[in-house]
Design a protein around this motif. Structure first.
Motif, PDB file in Angstrom:
ATOM      1  N   SER A  30      35.986  32.422  47.223  1.00 13.69           N
ATOM      2  CA  SER A  30      37.325  32.959  46.999  1.00 13.69           C
ATOM      3  C   SER A  30      37.271  34.463  46.730  1.00 13.69           C
ATOM      4  O   SER A  30      36.200  35.046  46.525  1.00 13.69           O
ATOM      5  CB  SER A  30      37.983  32.253  45.810  1.00 13.69           C
ATOM      6  OG  SER A  30      37.268  32.502  44.612  1.00 13.69           O
ATOM      7  N   ASP A  31      38.443  35.093  46.728  1.00 14.01           N
ATOM      8  CA  ASP A  31      38.558  36.505  46.379  1.00 14.01           C
ATOM      9  C   ASP A  31      38.535  36.617  44.863  1.00 14.01           C
ATOM     10  O   ASP A  31      39.528  36.346  44.189  1.00 14.01           O
ATOM     11  CB  ASP A  31      39.868  37.068  46.945  1.00 14.01           C
ATOM     12  CG  ASP A  31      40.087  38.532  46.576  1.00 14.01           C
ATOM     13  OD1 ASP A  31      39.180  39.141  45.956  1.00 14.01           O
ATOM     14  OD2 ASP A  31      41.173  39.052  46.889  1.00 14.01           O
ATOM     15  N   LEU A  32      37.408  37.022  44.325  1.00 10.93           N
ATOM     16  CA  LEU A  32      37.241  37.012  42.868  1.00 10.93           C
ATOM     17  C   LEU A  32      38.057  38.103  42.184  1.00 10.93           C
ATOM     18  O   LEU A  32      38.210  38.077  40.963  1.00 10.93           O
ATOM     19  CB  LEU A  32      35.760  37.149  42.513  1.00 10.93           C
ATOM     20  CG  LEU A  32      34.860  36.030  43.051  1.00 10.93           C
ATOM     21  CD1 LEU A  32      33.421  36.240  42.604  1.00 10.93           C
ATOM     22  CD2 LEU A  32      35.359  34.657  42.625  1.00 10.93           C
ATOM     23  N   MET A  33      38.575  39.039  42.955  1.00 13.96           N
ATOM     24  CA  MET A  33      39.441  40.070  42.391  1.00 13.96           C
ATOM     25  C   MET A  33      40.906  39.665  42.415  1.00 13.96           C
ATOM     26  O   MET A  33      41.793  40.446  42.041  1.00 13.96           O
ATOM     27  CB  MET A  33      39.245  41.378  43.165  1.00 13.96           C
ATOM     28  CG  MET A  33      37.843  41.973  43.016  1.00 13.96           C
ATOM     29  SD  MET A  33      37.448  42.432  41.316  1.00 13.96           S
ATOM     30  CE  MET A  33      38.538  43.828  41.104  1.00 13.96           C
ATOM     31  N   ASN A  34      41.176  38.431  42.830  1.00 12.89           N
ATOM     32  CA  ASN A  34      42.529  37.877  42.801  1.00 12.89           C
ATOM     33  C   ASN A  34      42.637  36.952  41.598  1.00 12.89           C
ATOM     34  O   ASN A  34      41.933  35.944  41.531  1.00 12.89           O
ATOM     35  CB  ASN A  34      42.805  37.106  44.082  1.00 12.89           C
ATOM     36  CG  ASN A  34      44.210  36.530  44.130  1.00 12.89           C
ATOM     37  OD1 ASN A  34      44.953  36.561  43.146  1.00 12.89           O
ATOM     38  ND2 ASN A  34      44.581  35.985  45.273  1.00 12.89           N
TER      39      ASN A  34
ATOM     40  N   GLU B 260      42.873  41.394  35.234  1.00  7.36           N
ATOM     41  CA  GLU B 260      42.905  40.393  34.168  1.00  7.36           C
ATOM     42  C   GLU B 260      42.783  39.000  34.775  1.00  7.36           C
ATOM     43  O   GLU B 260      43.547  38.638  35.676  1.00  7.36           O
ATOM     44  CB  GLU B 260      44.214  40.496  33.382  1.00  7.36           C
ATOM     45  CG  GLU B 260      44.324  39.463  32.258  1.00  7.36           C
ATOM     46  CD  GLU B 260      45.697  39.445  31.611  1.00  7.36           C
ATOM     47  OE1 GLU B 260      46.239  38.337  31.421  1.00  7.36           O
ATOM     48  OE2 GLU B 260      46.222  40.533  31.306  1.00  7.36           O
ATOM     49  N   ILE B 261      41.823  38.226  34.275  1.00  4.72           N
ATOM     50  CA  ILE B 261      41.655  36.854  34.760  1.00  4.72           C
ATOM     51  C   ILE B 261      41.923  35.815  33.678  1.00  4.72           C
ATOM     52  O   ILE B 261      41.971  34.618  33.971  1.00  4.72           O
ATOM     53  CB  ILE B 261      40.252  36.638  35.365  1.00  4.72           C
ATOM     54  CG1 ILE B 261      39.148  36.981  34.371  1.00  4.72           C
ATOM     55  CG2 ILE B 261      40.108  37.430  36.649  1.00  4.72           C
ATOM     56  CD1 ILE B 261      37.743  36.675  34.894  1.00  4.72           C
TER      57      ILE B 261
ATOM     58  N   ASN C 206      41.722  40.058  26.112  1.00  7.81           N
ATOM     59  CA  ASN C 206      41.775  39.390  27.398  1.00  7.81           C
ATOM     60  C   ASN C 206      40.429  39.492  28.095  1.00  7.81           C
ATOM     61  O   ASN C 206      39.569  40.296  27.708  1.00  7.81           O
ATOM     62  CB  ASN C 206      42.841  40.041  28.290  1.00  7.81           C
ATOM     63  CG  ASN C 206      44.223  40.015  27.660  1.00  7.81           C
ATOM     64  OD1 ASN C 206      44.574  39.090  26.949  1.00  7.81           O
ATOM     65  ND2 ASN C 206      45.005  41.050  27.930  1.00  7.81           N
ATOM     66  N   LEU C 207      40.246  38.707  29.147  1.00  7.10           N
ATOM     67  CA  LEU C 207      39.059  38.811  29.980  1.00  7.10           C
ATOM     68  C   LEU C 207      39.410  39.544  31.265  1.00  7.10           C
ATOM     69  O   LEU C 207      40.426  39.245  31.906  1.00  7.10           O
ATOM     70  CB  LEU C 207      38.495  37.427  30.308  1.00  7.10           C
ATOM     71  CG  LEU C 207      37.993  36.597  29.124  1.00  7.10           C
ATOM     72  CD1 LEU C 207      37.431  35.267  29.618  1.00  7.10           C
ATOM     73  CD2 LEU C 207      36.960  37.347  28.300  1.00  7.10           C
ATOM     74  N   TYR C 208      38.561  40.503  31.642  1.00 14.25           N
ATOM     75  CA  TYR C 208      38.776  41.319  32.827  1.00 14.25           C
ATOM     76  C   TYR C 208      37.565  41.257  33.747  1.00 14.25           C
ATOM     77  O   TYR C 208      36.434  41.043  33.291  1.00 14.25           O
ATOM     78  CB  TYR C 208      39.022  42.782  32.446  1.00 14.25           C
ATOM     79  CG  TYR C 208      40.290  42.994  31.644  1.00 14.25           C
ATOM     80  CD1 TYR C 208      41.510  43.174  32.292  1.00 14.25           C
ATOM     81  CD2 TYR C 208      40.268  43.012  30.247  1.00 14.25           C
ATOM     82  CE1 TYR C 208      42.689  43.368  31.558  1.00 14.25           C
ATOM     83  CE2 TYR C 208      41.433  43.201  29.510  1.00 14.25           C
ATOM     84  CZ  TYR C 208      42.634  43.388  30.175  1.00 14.25           C
ATOM     85  OH  TYR C 208      43.795  43.561  29.448  1.00 14.25           O
TER      86      TYR C 208
END
Length: 474
Positions: free
Chosen positions: A248-252, A194-195, A176-178
């Motif tokens: 945007s909230d990049l941790m969302n 996880e994005i 996955n990408l994190y």
């Protein structure tokens, strides 16, 4: 005259070609194109163009981090190198970043067991990353400390983020990408989020499922995260796209939106394009992608590095198109000096060597049959001044057994050295390079029989310092 000498669209700039036997004198044109291979062997290419005007390149070597420093994108293969010893093994996909006035290398490393792959970082405060001292800053990880590779840094709105490919648990089910926030270039100060995980059919067509090689490029308030998907060992390897707004909230995770189709995949006889990086032309007016592809269909992890320009879509995402046709030249990056091309068939042949037909050669002919100890092809090059030059040759090797071959390269009857050619098959042209010292006036460049077999479509000559020196050949 044969080959590209007759191409009227090329610009001649006062260089003489003098043919033997009293034939007519022609102007040798400078060439502003190339066949887009920039390294005949390698994977996971990373290129960074710094404010000093140099391109800094690295790739997976397995045992260390090697840096190349080149004034021109197309000459990276022949650039001087600096080896940075990291310790450990399984050194994968290093990247070189310049952050807050210092250099950082991010790389994956293990202890001989892939299960233990983690990300690490080194720092260098010198102006030039190929000089000075590299200091080990340690492992870069979140609290989960799970398997991790392919780390990259996103700098946006004055904040730093680390993005990488990893396992959810301790078993290789999928990659996955994190993303995680960074307090400084060597420290993660948040949990991983996880994005992306493989979900589409083109991401899950091989096992284990893979999302890896994240690369970011920002334009017009849009973050484009280009990543590699499918099996890197297959012809299905390709690039996908995830986007987010810079505000945007990049941790969302909801801020990141994945496209349903790949944006760069196999085409034009090239297979498995993936793990790219982005850069610009010398003058900064063009955007370029640097990527690896399989050397031939089914080659798996036997790969080469190519580059080509790309444009932008109306939504501010990159329009990568398709891998450029390997048998059609493309324009040099804007700002690069032209080079002088000498078709293989224009050389002087000895022994059993001779020019023969080449369906995919630049002029329909090639220099080949360098099959015996007495065989050679020789070019006579007139240099306006003494100095170091880059020799770039479009070469092919189809020697039985799949091994590398070499021709013996000598200049002005001096000692010969191996001129290496990767094995991709005949008429599957690649790139071989060398740095040569030429004297002012006439120089003889000879290629003789070496180990295995090799052919030459043409050679390009370019001064290291990129000045427009004049040459002649006869």
């Amino acid at each position: 005259m044969k080959g590209n000498i007759r191409n009227k669209w090329l610009l001649a700039i006062g260089v003489l070609l003098i043919l033997p036997m009293g034939q007519e004198t022609y102007a040798v044109p400078s060439h502003n194109n190339f066949y887009n291979v920039v390294m005949q062997d390698g994977a996971d290419p990373w290129v960074y163009k710094h404010t000093d005007g140099f391109y800094y390149f690295t790739k997976t070597t397995g045992g260390n981090v090697t840096l190349w420093k080149s004034a021109q994108l197309t000459m990276i293969d022949a650039a001087p190198t600096k080896v940075v010893n990291t310790g450990g093994s399984g050194i994968w996909a290093p990247e070189l970043h310049y952050i807050n006035g210092a250099w950082y290398i991010y790389y994956a490393m293990d202890d001989g067991d892939n299960v233990n792959h983690r990300m690490y970082v080194m720092e260098n405060t010198s102006a030039d990353p190929t000089t000075g001292t590299w200091q080990f800053k340690g492992q870069i990880t979140d609290a989960s400390d799970k398997w991790a590779i392919d780390g990259t840094v996103l700098q946006v709105n004055g904040e730093l983020y680390f993005i990488w490919s990893g396992w959810e648990g301790d078993i290789n089910v999928r990659q996955n990408l994190y993303i995680a926030h960074m307090s400084n270039p060597w420290t993660i100060d948040s949990g991983r989020i996880e994005i992306s995980r493989p979900a589409h059919s083109w991401e899950t067509n091989h096992s284990p499922h893979v999302n890896e090689g994240p690369q970011v490029i920002v334009r017009g308030g849009v973050i484009s995260l280009v990543y590699s998907a499918s099996g890197s060992w297959t012809d299905d390897y390709c690039l996908g796209l995830i986007t987010a707004d810079t505000s945007s909230d990049l941790m969302n995770p909801a801020s990141w939106v994945k496209r349903s189709q790949p944006i760069f995949s196999s085409a034009n006889g090239l297979y498995g394009p993936g793990h790219n990086s982005f850069t610009t032309s010398v003058d900064g007016t063009e955007d370029w992608i640097v990527y690896h592809v399989a050397k031939y269909r089914g080659a798996g992890w036997n790969r080469e590095v190519r580059t080509q320009p790309f444009s932008w879509n109306a939504d501010q995402t990159p329009n990568l198109g398709a891998p450029a046709d390997p048998d059609h030249p493309i324009a040099l990056p804007s700002g690069e000096a032209p080079h002088f091309r000498y078709e293989g068939e224009e050389g002087i042949f000895g022994g059993e060597a001779y020019a023969s037909a080449s369906p995919k050669g630049s002029g329909g002919l090639k220099a080949g049959h360098l099959d015996t100890a007495a065989s050679y092809v020789e070019f006579s090059v007139q240099a306006a001044s003494a100095g170091e030059y880059i020799l770039l040759a479009r070469t092919a090797n189809g020697t039985a057994g799949g091994n590398w071959s070499n021709l013996q390269l000598s200049v002005n009857s001096g000692p010969s050295s191996p001129f290496y050619i990767t094995n991709k098959g005949w008429e599957n042209w690649g790139l071989s390079t060398a740095r040569v010292q030429l004297k002012a006036g006439q120089n003889k460049i000879r290629f003789a029989k070496g180990e295995g077999y090799g052919e030459i479509d043409f050679i390009d000559i370019k001064p290291v310092n990129s000045r427009l020196n004049c040459f002649s050949v006869h």
